[in-house]
Design an enzyme around this catalytic site. Structure first.
Site, PDB file in Angstrom:
ATOM      1  CE  LYS A 168      -4.047  -2.050   0.351  1.00  0.00           C
ATOM      2  NZ  LYS A 168      -4.899  -2.196  -0.842  1.00  0.00           N
ATOM      3  CG  ASP A 197      -4.102  -0.794  -3.976  1.00  0.00           C
ATOM      4  OD1 ASP A 197      -4.650   0.273  -4.320  1.00  0.00           O
ATOM      5  OD2 ASP A 197      -4.737  -1.824  -3.686  1.00  0.00           O
ATOM      6  CD  GLU A 223      -4.749  -2.536  -7.061  1.00  0.00           C
ATOM      7  OE1 GLU A 223      -3.894  -3.336  -7.499  1.00  0.00           O
ATOM      8  OE2 GLU A 223      -5.581  -2.839  -6.194  1.00  0.00           O
ATOM      9  CD  GLU A 249      -9.613  -2.360  -4.877  1.00  0.00           C
ATOM     10  OE1 GLU A 249      -8.458  -2.622  -5.263  1.00  0.00           O
ATOM     11  OE2 GLU A 249      -9.932  -2.325  -3.689  1.00  0.00           O
ATOM     12  CG  ASP A 272     -13.746  -8.366  -6.216  1.00  0.00           C
ATOM     13  OD1 ASP A 272     -14.393  -9.444  -6.268  1.00  0.00           O
ATOM     14  OD2 ASP A 272     -13.259  -7.918  -5.171  1.00  0.00           O
ATOM     15  CG  HIS A 299      -9.944  -6.297  -5.525  1.00  0.00           C
ATOM     16  ND1 HIS A 299     -11.147  -6.408  -4.877  1.00  0.00           N
ATOM     17  CD2 HIS A 299      -9.079  -5.758  -4.632  1.00  0.00           C
ATOM     18  CE1 HIS A 299     -11.018  -5.948  -3.640  1.00  0.00           C
ATOM     19  NE2 HIS A 299      -9.776  -5.555  -3.468  1.00  0.00           N
TER      20      HIS A 299
HETATM   21 MG   LIG Z   1      -6.622  -2.440  -4.499  1.00  0.00          MG
END
Ligand SMILES: [Mg+2]
Length: 362
Positions: A168, A197, A223, A249, A272, A299
């Site tokens: 992240k 992300d 992301e 996502e 997703d 995802h």
């Molecule tokens: Mg993500």
């Protein structure tokens, strides 16, 4: 004909072994799972499920059990396209997107599981059949970790069989994110496939600034730099930031994906299956990406999604998501040298431990 007899919805709260954190969802101590179980007149069963990060699971279970169940009773379960279209339009005005499409995702997944079980085929073969070995990465939900903790976590993931890592970003100071990425490159070298992300943290200009700062680290993708509602902004980030962009996502339909692909703002579409409407639209999104010469990633919900990417010649990496079900399914996903293996059991291969889940009923 596989005549649908009953659809049963259940709602569970799954605690996480360690609270997880990202830039926009805050700290998550657990997640919700809503299951959809369809039984046909021959007694065959198909199972679908969806996730939330803690909100609206009750609404999703109600939509499935109270609204969708009576609408599909007696129908031919093999007609996945017909059932999907009828439900999409039945719920369009009062529920397009949101919990409705998560409910539809679980229901559609259950129909495909039933169809594959009746055919005696694993879902990946029924959907086309490409390669059961799918490249996989560990998707960390780890914005709270220090550089040292992130490196330790990555050693543990490599020991489990992972060969690619997502971390992240989106801390308040960009320099902290850069320091963490640099620590990862120092520890694991230039060849570790690495993604970041941001969970929609940035403005467009902020994301371009971040992408330029990340550029020297040779990332596979950046992301969700911004919220999903700005396709033109995604295109600016991709061209002006100079690194590949993944998003999806928080897109909720085939047409959402068409819009962002048409904008030129996505390098790795990332549907997703538990929130894009199910297996039916997931596969259309994957084929749409293929037609645009784009790799498709995913995802969440890796246990089922490995089956879908195993049917896609343009598959990129499968995400092994932090909301794991390994303690609640009888046969957790198998990982070998950086690849997830789609099982050859009939159906999608995700068999819940219902007794274990029962203790976590919401
Ligand atoms: Mg993500």
């Amino acid at each position: 004909m596989a005549k649908i007899e009953i659809l049963h919805a259940d709602h569970y709260l799954i605690p996480l072994p360690r609270a997880l954190e990202d830039s926009m969802h805050g700290t998550m101590a657990g997640f919700e799972v809503v299951t959809a179980r369809i039984r046909d007149a021959d007694g065959a069963e198909g199972v679908g499920y969806t996730f939330t990060c803690g909100v609206n699971g009750g609404a999703i279970a109600d939509i499935l059990g109270r609204e969708m169940a009576p609408r599909i009773a007696g129908r031919d379960a093999d007609l996945t396209e017909a059932i999907w279209k009828d439900l999409w339009w039945a719920f369009h005005y009062g529920g397009r997107g949101g919990p409705t499409v998560l409910a539809l995702s679980a229901l559609d997944m259950a129909l495909w599981d039933l169809k594959a079980k009746r055919a005696g085929l694993p879902l990946w073969r029924l959907l086309g059949g490409y390669d059961p070995r799918v490249p996989c990465y560990a998707g960390g939900i780890d914005i709270d970790l220090s550089p040292e903790e992130l490196v330790d976590q990555t050693h543990a993931n490599i020991a489990k069989g992972h060969r690619a890592i997502k971390m992240k970003v989106g801390r308040d100071r960009l320099s902290e994110d850069v320091a963490k990425i640099a620590a990862m490159r120092d520890a694991f070298g230039p060849d570790l496939p690495l993604m970041v992300d941001a969970n929609m943290k940035y403005t467009v200009d902020g994301a371009i600034r971040a992408a330029r700062a990340f550029r020297e680290f040779d990332l596979i993708w950046f992301e969700e730099p911004i919220p999903p509602d700005d396709p033109a902004g995604h295109a600016r980030i991709l061209t002006e930031g100079g690194i590949p962009v993944a998003t999806g996502e928080n897109l909720r339909s085939l047409w959402d994906f068409k819009t962002v692909i048409d904008s030129g703002g996505v390098s790795y579409p990332e549907p997703d299956v538990t929130n894009c409407g199910g297996v039916t639209p997931f596969m259309k999104i994957a084929r749409l990406a293929e037609a645009h010469h784009l790799p498709v990633t995913s995802h969440g919900a890796h246990d089922i999604t490995v089956q879908l990417l195993a049917a896609c010649p343009n598959r990129s990496y499968l995400e092994a998501h932090g909301f794991g079900l390994e303690n609640y399914v009888t046969e957790p996903m198998v990982l070998e040298d950086g690849h997830a293996i789609a099982p050859d059991r009939p159906g999608h291969g995700v068999d819940f431990d219902w007794d274990r889940l029962e203790t976590l009923r919401a």
